[in-house]
Structures are given as structure tokens and as C-alpha cells.
Design an enzyme around this catalytic site. Sequence first.
Site, PDB file in Angstrom:
ATOM      1  N   ARG A  72      -2.441   7.288  17.912  1.00  0.00           N
ATOM      2  CA  ARG A  72      -1.351   6.227  18.303  1.00  0.00           C
ATOM      3  C   ARG A  72      -1.128   5.781  19.266  1.00  0.00           C
ATOM      4  O   ARG A  72      -1.309   6.430  20.443  1.00  0.00           O
ATOM      5  CB  ARG A  72       0.706   7.508  17.909  1.00  0.00           C
ATOM      6  CG  ARG A  72       0.648   7.031  16.402  1.00  0.00           C
ATOM      7  CD  ARG A  72       2.163   7.949  16.126  1.00  0.00           C
ATOM      8  NE  ARG A  72       2.163   9.486  16.202  1.00  0.00           N
ATOM      9  CZ  ARG A  72       1.981  10.072  17.955  1.00  0.00           C
ATOM     10  NH1 ARG A  72       2.847   8.944  18.644  1.00  0.00           N
ATOM     11  NH2 ARG A  72       2.186  11.053  18.378  1.00  0.00           N
ATOM     12  N   TYR A 200      -5.356   2.653  12.804  1.00  0.00           N
ATOM     13  CA  TYR A 200      -5.246   3.416  12.544  1.00  0.00           C
ATOM     14  C   TYR A 200      -4.221   4.631  12.246  1.00  0.00           C
ATOM     15  O   TYR A 200      -3.044   3.512  13.016  1.00  0.00           O
ATOM     16  CB  TYR A 200      -5.722   4.365  14.268  1.00  0.00           C
ATOM     17  CG  TYR A 200      -5.330   6.093  14.109  1.00  0.00           C
ATOM     18  CD1 TYR A 200      -6.682   7.001  14.415  1.00  0.00           C
ATOM     19  CD2 TYR A 200      -4.001   6.593  14.783  1.00  0.00           C
ATOM     20  CE1 TYR A 200      -6.181   7.812  13.464  1.00  0.00           C
ATOM     21  CE2 TYR A 200      -4.178   7.891  14.118  1.00  0.00           C
ATOM     22  CZ  TYR A 200      -4.860   8.207  14.546  1.00  0.00           C
ATOM     23  OH  TYR A 200      -5.083   9.908  13.837  1.00  0.00           O
ATOM     24  N   LYS A 209       5.322   7.205  10.919  1.00  0.00           N
ATOM     25  CA  LYS A 209       5.964   6.948  11.764  1.00  0.00           C
ATOM     26  C   LYS A 209       7.095   6.389  12.015  1.00  0.00           C
ATOM     27  O   LYS A 209       8.431   5.903  12.508  1.00  0.00           O
ATOM     28  CB  LYS A 209       4.949   7.126  12.881  1.00  0.00           C
ATOM     29  CG  LYS A 209       4.763   8.636  12.790  1.00  0.00           C
ATOM     30  CD  LYS A 209       5.869   9.539  12.800  1.00  0.00           C
ATOM     31  CE  LYS A 209       4.467  11.393  12.611  1.00  0.00           C
ATOM     32  NZ  LYS A 209       3.830  11.890  13.279  1.00  0.00           N
ATOM     33  N   HIS A 229      11.626  14.399  12.723  1.00  0.00           N
ATOM     34  CA  HIS A 229      10.064  14.943  12.967  1.00  0.00           C
ATOM     35  C   HIS A 229       9.668  16.348  12.598  1.00  0.00           C
ATOM     36  O   HIS A 229       9.662  17.411  13.066  1.00  0.00           O
ATOM     37  CB  HIS A 229       9.548  14.298  13.958  1.00  0.00           C
ATOM     38  CG  HIS A 229       8.063  14.298  13.939  1.00  0.00           C
ATOM     39  ND1 HIS A 229       6.858  14.752  15.828  1.00  0.00           N
ATOM     40  CD2 HIS A 229       6.790  14.096  13.235  1.00  0.00           C
ATOM     41  CE1 HIS A 229       5.918  14.957  15.007  1.00  0.00           C
ATOM     42  NE2 HIS A 229       5.576  14.972  14.072  1.00  0.00           N
ATOM     43  N   SER A 251       3.587  16.313  17.856  1.00  0.00           N
ATOM     44  CA  SER A 251       2.249  16.221  17.434  1.00  0.00           C
ATOM     45  C   SER A 251       1.078  17.235  17.367  1.00  0.00           C
ATOM     46  O   SER A 251       1.389  17.088  18.623  1.00  0.00           O
ATOM     47  CB  SER A 251       2.074  14.816  17.350  1.00  0.00           C
ATOM     48  OG  SER A 251       3.188  13.474  17.796  1.00  0.00           O
ATOM     49  N   CYS A 253       0.951  20.125  17.550  1.00  0.00           N
ATOM     50  CA  CYS A 253       1.322  20.947  17.790  1.00  0.00           C
ATOM     51  C   CYS A 253       2.008  22.311  16.701  1.00  0.00           C
ATOM     52  O   CYS A 253       2.675  22.852  16.852  1.00  0.00           O
ATOM     53  CB  CYS A 253       3.045  21.138  18.718  1.00  0.00           C
ATOM     54  SG  CYS A 253       2.457  20.722  20.567  1.00  0.00           S
ATOM     55  N   ASP A 280       5.106  16.922   8.300  1.00  0.00           N
ATOM     56  CA  ASP A 280       5.915  16.284   9.788  1.00  0.00           C
ATOM     57  C   ASP A 280       6.810  15.374   9.152  1.00  0.00           C
ATOM     58  O   ASP A 280       8.059  15.498  10.408  1.00  0.00           O
ATOM     59  CB  ASP A 280       4.533  14.949   8.852  1.00  0.00           C
ATOM     60  CG  ASP A 280       4.509  14.356   9.832  1.00  0.00           C
ATOM     61  OD1 ASP A 280       3.834  15.877  11.692  1.00  0.00           O
ATOM     62  OD2 ASP A 280       3.953  12.994  10.616  1.00  0.00           O
ATOM     63  N   ARG A 374      -8.300  13.128  11.511  1.00  0.00           N
ATOM     64  CA  ARG A 374      -7.587  13.438  10.485  1.00  0.00           C
ATOM     65  C   ARG A 374      -7.674  13.817   9.295  1.00  0.00           C
ATOM     66  O   ARG A 374      -8.883  12.874   8.941  1.00  0.00           O
ATOM     67  CB  ARG A 374      -6.197  12.483  10.723  1.00  0.00           C
ATOM     68  CG  ARG A 374      -5.662  11.939  11.926  1.00  0.00           C
ATOM     69  CD  ARG A 374      -4.783  12.820  11.750  1.00  0.00           C
ATOM     70  NE  ARG A 374      -3.766  12.963  13.366  1.00  0.00           N
ATOM     71  CZ  ARG A 374      -2.519  13.446  13.470  1.00  0.00           C
ATOM     72  NH1 ARG A 374      -2.396  14.694  12.880  1.00  0.00           N
ATOM     73  NH2 ARG A 374      -1.873  13.482  14.410  1.00  0.00           N
TER      74      ARG A 374
HETATM   75  P1  GTP Z   1       1.189  15.622  13.514  1.00  0.00           P
HETATM   76  O1  GTP Z   1       0.610  16.017  12.204  1.00  0.00           O
HETATM   77  O2  GTP Z   1       0.655  15.193  15.267  1.00  0.00           O
HETATM   78  O3  GTP Z   1       2.288  15.882  13.779  1.00  0.00           O
HETATM   79  O4  GTP Z   1       0.573  17.644  13.955  1.00  0.00           O
HETATM   80  P2  GTP Z   1       1.079  19.249  13.766  1.00  0.00           P
HETATM   81  O5  GTP Z   1       2.736  19.565  14.535  1.00  0.00           O
HETATM   82  O6  GTP Z   1       0.942  18.768  11.832  1.00  0.00           O
HETATM   83  O7  GTP Z   1       0.252  20.185  13.685  1.00  0.00           O
HETATM   84  P3  GTP Z   1      -0.880  21.178  13.304  1.00  0.00           P
HETATM   85  O8  GTP Z   1      -0.650  21.634  12.251  1.00  0.00           O
HETATM   86  O9  GTP Z   1      -2.243  20.366  12.825  1.00  0.00           O
HETATM   87  O10 GTP Z   1      -2.277  21.142  14.708  1.00  0.00           O
HETATM   88  C1  GTP Z   1      -2.326  21.442  15.557  1.00  0.00           C
HETATM   89  C2  GTP Z   1      -2.832  21.714  16.308  1.00  0.00           C
HETATM   90  O11 GTP Z   1      -2.453  22.902  17.010  1.00  0.00           O
HETATM   91  C3  GTP Z   1      -4.044  22.907  15.370  1.00  0.00           C
HETATM   92  O12 GTP Z   1      -5.616  22.187  15.370  1.00  0.00           O
HETATM   93  C4  GTP Z   1      -4.240  24.130  15.982  1.00  0.00           C
HETATM   94  O13 GTP Z   1      -5.730  23.951  16.996  1.00  0.00           O
HETATM   95  C5  GTP Z   1      -3.099  24.206  16.457  1.00  0.00           C
HETATM   96  N1  GTP Z   1      -2.457  25.412  16.403  1.00  0.00           N
HETATM   97  C6  GTP Z   1      -1.769  25.772  14.865  1.00  0.00           C
HETATM   98  N2  GTP Z   1      -0.611  25.969  14.961  1.00  0.00           N
HETATM   99  C7  GTP Z   1      -0.812  27.734  15.460  1.00  0.00           C
HETATM  100  C8  GTP Z   1      -0.672  28.736  16.638  1.00  0.00           C
HETATM  101  O14 GTP Z   1      -0.077  28.967  15.932  1.00  0.00           O
HETATM  102  N3  GTP Z   1      -1.526  28.735  17.810  1.00  0.00           N
HETATM  103  C9  GTP Z   1      -1.948  28.416  18.535  1.00  0.00           C
HETATM  104  N4  GTP Z   1      -2.253  28.870  19.501  1.00  0.00           N
HETATM  105  N5  GTP Z   1      -2.522  27.132  17.807  1.00  0.00           N
HETATM  106  C10 GTP Z   1      -1.954  26.722  16.748  1.00  0.00           C
HETATM  107  C1  SPV Z   2       1.909  12.901  14.787  1.00  0.00           C
HETATM  108  O1  SPV Z   2       1.092  11.948  15.894  1.00  0.00           O
HETATM  109  O2  SPV Z   2       2.817  13.192  15.108  1.00  0.00           O
HETATM  110  C2  SPV Z   2       1.044  12.621  13.504  1.00  0.00           C
HETATM  111  C3  SPV Z   2       0.370  11.787  13.271  1.00  0.00           C
HETATM  112  O3  SPV Z   2       1.897  12.835  12.629  1.00  0.00           O
HETATM  113  S1  SPV Z   2       0.313   9.908  13.294  1.00  0.00           S
HETATM  114  O4  SPV Z   2       0.600   9.240  11.929  1.00  0.00           O
HETATM  115  O5  SPV Z   2      -0.951   9.047  13.373  1.00  0.00           O
HETATM  116  O6  SPV Z   2       1.517   9.988  14.136  1.00  0.00           O
HETATM  117 MN    MN Z   3       3.652  14.175  13.297  1.00  0.00          MN
END
Ligand code: GTP
Ligand code: SPV
Ligand code: MN
Length: 592
Positions: A72, A200, A209, A229, A251, A253, A280, A374
Site C-alpha cells: 500500500r 497490487y 481497505k 481493522h 498491518s 502485526c 483482517d 501475500r
Molecule cells: P495484515 O494482513 O497486513 O493486516 O497483517 P496481519 O496483522 O494479519 O499480520 P500476520 O498475522 O500476517 O503477521 C505478520 C507477521 O508478524 C508474521 O510474518 C509473523 O512473523 C509475525 N507475528 C505474528 N504473530 C506473532 C507473534 O505472536 N509473535 C511474534 N514474535 N511475531 C508474530
Molecule cells: C494490510 O496492509 O493491512 C493488509 C494488506 O491487510 S492490504 O490489503 O494490502 O492492505
Molecule cells: Mn490488514
Amino acid sequence: MENMTTNKSILSWINEKVELVKPDKIVWIDGSQEQIEALRAEACSTGEMIKLNQELLPDCYLHRTAVNDVARVEGRTFICAPSKEEAGPTNNWMDPAEAYEMLYAIAKDSYKGRTMYVIPYSMGPVGSKFSKIGIELTDSIYVVLNMVIMTRVGTDVLKALGDSEDWVRGLHCRCDIDEEKRYICQFPQDNTIISVNSGYGGNVLLGKKCFALRIASYQGKNEGWQAEHMLILGLQKPDGEIRYICAAFPSACGKTNLAMLIPPEGYYKNGYRVWCVGDDISWIRKGEDGRLYAINPENGFFGVAPGTNEKSNPNALASTRKGTIFTNVAHNLDNNTVWWEGLDKNPPANAIEWKGNPWNGQESEEKGAHPNSRFTAPAVNCPCISSEFENPDGVPISAIVFGGRRAKLAPLVYQSRDWNHGVFVGSIMASETTAAAAGAVGVVRRDPMAMLPFCGYNMADYWQHWINIGAGLEADKAPKIFNVNWFRKDDDGNFLWPGFGDNLRVLDWIIDRCEGKVDAVETSIGFVPKAEDINLEGIEDEVSDAQLKEILSVDNALWADEIAGIEEFYGKFDRLPETLKSELETLKANIQ
Ligand code: GTP
Ligand code: SPV
Ligand code: MN
């Protein structure tokens, strides 16, 4: 091709856009399997997508975006409200008339020699009172095939809409993928989104989003509901009952990971399960019984690939084994499959990296997959998908959890004193930036409710909306509000908490708090667990008692510094709710 609807507002809008972008032909997306197959074949014939090993990964494809177009672009995302004040100090703003003029100049004739795909889609189960309908026009098959996974697409949607004018207009034009002319513009007052010069993810899958957060947050403010979110998960306890939790993390996290968590062994044996409703986005509204209910408006997962593996998130990995589109991961040429950092310890030697160059993963220092690469996977693939996933009435929410990446400061978990204090806790969220957005990674920034890049109107009014929602709930029916931090580090930069499946230990405490089953320590920032109430069975070797005490500790000196940051942030808002001002005063008094 014949029109799929007689809805006049749709047909006249499409005619207008056809005049502007001048496609060679128009194709309506009906969501049929035949049409999907034909589009996949066409995309493969032009090189837009690569068909992967159909035995190992049936119906899976790989796509690479332009190297300059991998995340983004917050700096080029605009809220085009009638005044700057309505967009607020945290959004980029453009005057709507000027924005339309600029965007139309860029979009003009840009579909020449190309096809216009018309995608009618529903966010939320078709026909649910939560759901909203959109039409996206795009000149990208990749966008069509992603939208087919991420939303409910096709003829049913138009039937449900009938002659109504209440639908969100979305125009996407790939143009030349020129970053200097890339714009992602939301017009909340017009229910309109225009996205140009990107191909993308979040920039172009306009249901996600752009609609489900930026436009929908504004709709929610006007209509008395919330677009957030947030993931939604069901925590099943040994008694068989399932309590639902919504959690907002910025994002990349950990939302997808938490939403699909597999409980640690001892918990699993005792009957604990986590069911994924969404990973999400949540749309939340009050139900007839006075509680808050949430749906996931999406139909698939657009998840971060790197770090996803058999150990960290087996449910996400399983979700990607069929009908999935991979974007910007490495292509293993030996078996025509995909690979990313953190999938396993055996990178392919004979591969193509995300930029499209030959890559030897055994020897190269370069990454095979982009950090924000992704997978787009159908929700039905997820082994732990909730039985309530399609429930048009949503699920009742027991707890709301905020969280982010903070190497120091925020403890593993704390509970707010009440709803308004919880809104304050959400409003002061801060997190280290990630690869999900273009720009620097690892910089701490304020990201209230994980909505900084996604709130479609003035953030101060958004906070007031949160306060108003709480005021409309009876205290015993309002979800309890918490904050978590899986990312506390020691002085050597190591994570202090194992995270992933072990986060269940924290969810368990959260639900016990909601049900008044466990005591807590009141600190200056809220209620923190007593160390003995976080069950460490099975991870005693990884987390010592001293370490647990450290991650549960609240350091008033660090919080005093934090207050300066909060005051600076709050200082940007002319319309800061009085409630938040007084919550800040309370925190200051508590810290001293
Ligand atoms: P978006 O799709 O961007 O909104 O992201 P999301 O919030 O769904 O994050 P996602 O679960 O994909 O996690 C992103 C990264 O955070 C992963 O690659 C993990 O390495 C890391 N991660 C997730 N959960 C944990 C956790 O409990 N501890 C740690 N240390 N890292 C974590
Ligand atoms: C985020 O960035 O929080 C996502 C991926 O879930 S995107 O759809 O690119 O915003
Ligand atoms: Mn997201």
C-alpha cells in the site's frame, strides 16, 4: 456482452466510465466456474499469471507485480471529503472536484486495447443486514481473480441490490504503473473509489481497505455501526462454549496468525479450540439483545506469506494449498511450486525470485520473496473456519483487543477500566512500522485502533463515534477492552514472549476477566495479570518467571515519556473528544 442488470444507476455510471477509459470490450463477471477458468487461462497465456503444479497446488497461481508496486502507498492515498477538516489531520486530503479532474485526466483512454471487467460484489454474506454491495471496474484479470476469492461475486449480488442506488462505485485503472501518478482516492460522500497506476493488493482490490474500511467507516459513523481493522475469532473452552474476540493490530502485526491459532498441546488436550471468523476486517453493530455483533465482510484471506509455516500457522498454510493466488513469492522451478522466507529451512536452488530474476536460495543473500508477499486464499479452505462464518447475524463479541509492536513499554496484556478508558487505550496505540506499507520499517508511529491508514474521516470524530457506541450499550453487555503486545524485546533484541499458539494463554486470561473469574493487579494504565494467572505449562523452559514478570511490568518512567508522545499526537486534533482529554489527565495523575 449483455448487461447483467437493469439497475439504471449502475448502467449510467458504467456508460460514463466507458466514455472516459474507452475499453475495447466489456465483460461482466458472473462468478461462474467456466468464466473463472477462462480468465485464468487467458492470464497464463499472456504471462500475467503462472499456473503452478496442479497436483501439489491445485488451482493455484503465481503473480508478480511490478517491482515498484509491492505494498500500500499511504503517501498517495487520499480522502477526498468536501473539506480538509472532514478528512482530519491524519489523512491526506484532496478537494473532490480537483481530485476527479486529476484522476480522470490520468484514466482517460487508459483501457484502449484492453477489456473492462465489471465486478459486482458483496462485502458480507449476500442479503445480510450487515452487508454492502460494490461494483469494481478494472482492466486487470489479476484483480478479478483476487476479488472472486476475497468477496462474494456474481449474479446473486445484483439480484440482492435490485434497483437500489446504495452501492459503492470503484474504478481501477492500471495505466502504466507509474509511481509518480499512482493515486488511491476515496470519496466517502460519493460512495466512490478511484485507484490508478497500481496493480497490487490493497491498492486495487477495492472491496478491501478502500471500501470495507475507508468508505465503510464513514458509512458506519452515519448509520450507527463500526468498520474496524480487526480479526474475529471464537475461543472454545473445555465446556464447549465459544466466546468471540475482535482484535485490532496494525498491518503485519499478527491478525492472521492470531485468528487461526492452534492452542498449545496441554490446552488442546483439554478441549480448547480457536475458530476463525475473520483475519483482517470486522463490521460491528448492536444486536437485538443489546450486545455488539460482528461479521467478517470478506470471503478470503490476503495474508502475509513470509513467516507462514507448518509450525507458526499450519491453518494459514493449509488454506493456501488450493485455489490460491500467490503474489511476489519465489517460484521453485524444480517442482513448479512456491517458496518464501520462513516457509522451511530448505530454500530452492533453482528458482525465480519475486522480481523475476533467476535465484539460488541456497547461496543468494537476496530474498526470494518480498517481505510483503501475500497469498489470496478462499476462507472455506481454512481448517479452523468458524461454523458462524456465513452467519448473516454475525457473532456476539465478548472482548475487544488492541495491540501493536512495541519493543519496550506496553506489557503483554492489560485491561482497560471501562469502555471509555478502552477507547483511550485504542486511541494511544503505537506500533513499529512494517513492510505492509511502502516506507521505512521499524519506526514507532501512532496508529489508533490500527486505523491510521484506513479511517475515512476525521480521526477525532471516529473516536467520538466509539464513545457514542459505548454510551449506547448497557455496561454488562459492552465488550471488555484490552491491549496486548506480543513483541516486547530484551536488551539484546530477542522477543520475550514466544507468541503464536502461546498467545492462547493470554486469550484465556482475557476471557476469564470478561467473566469475572480471575483477579488482576490495578496499575497506572489498567489491570495487569498476576504472574501466577498466566499459565506457563509447557513453556517453562522458554519463559522464566522473571521474564514473565518483566513482560507484565509497567514502567512509570517509560510511560511518562510516552505521555509526551501522546500529547503531541493529540495536539493535532481540534476536535479531540473531552472524554479522551480527561482520560489522558487520569493517566498523567496515575503515572506521577
Ligand atoms: P495484515 O494482513 O497486513 O493486516 O497483517 P496481519 O496483522 O494479519 O499480520 P500476520 O498475522 O500476517 O503477521 C505478520 C507477521 O508478524 C508474521 O510474518 C509473523 O512473523 C509475525 N507475528 C505474528 N504473530 C506473532 C507473534 O505472536 N509473535 C511474534 N514474535 N511475531 C508474530
Ligand atoms: C494490510 O496492509 O493491512 C493488509 C494488506 O491487510 S492490504 O490489503 O494490502 O492492505
Ligand atoms: Mn490488514
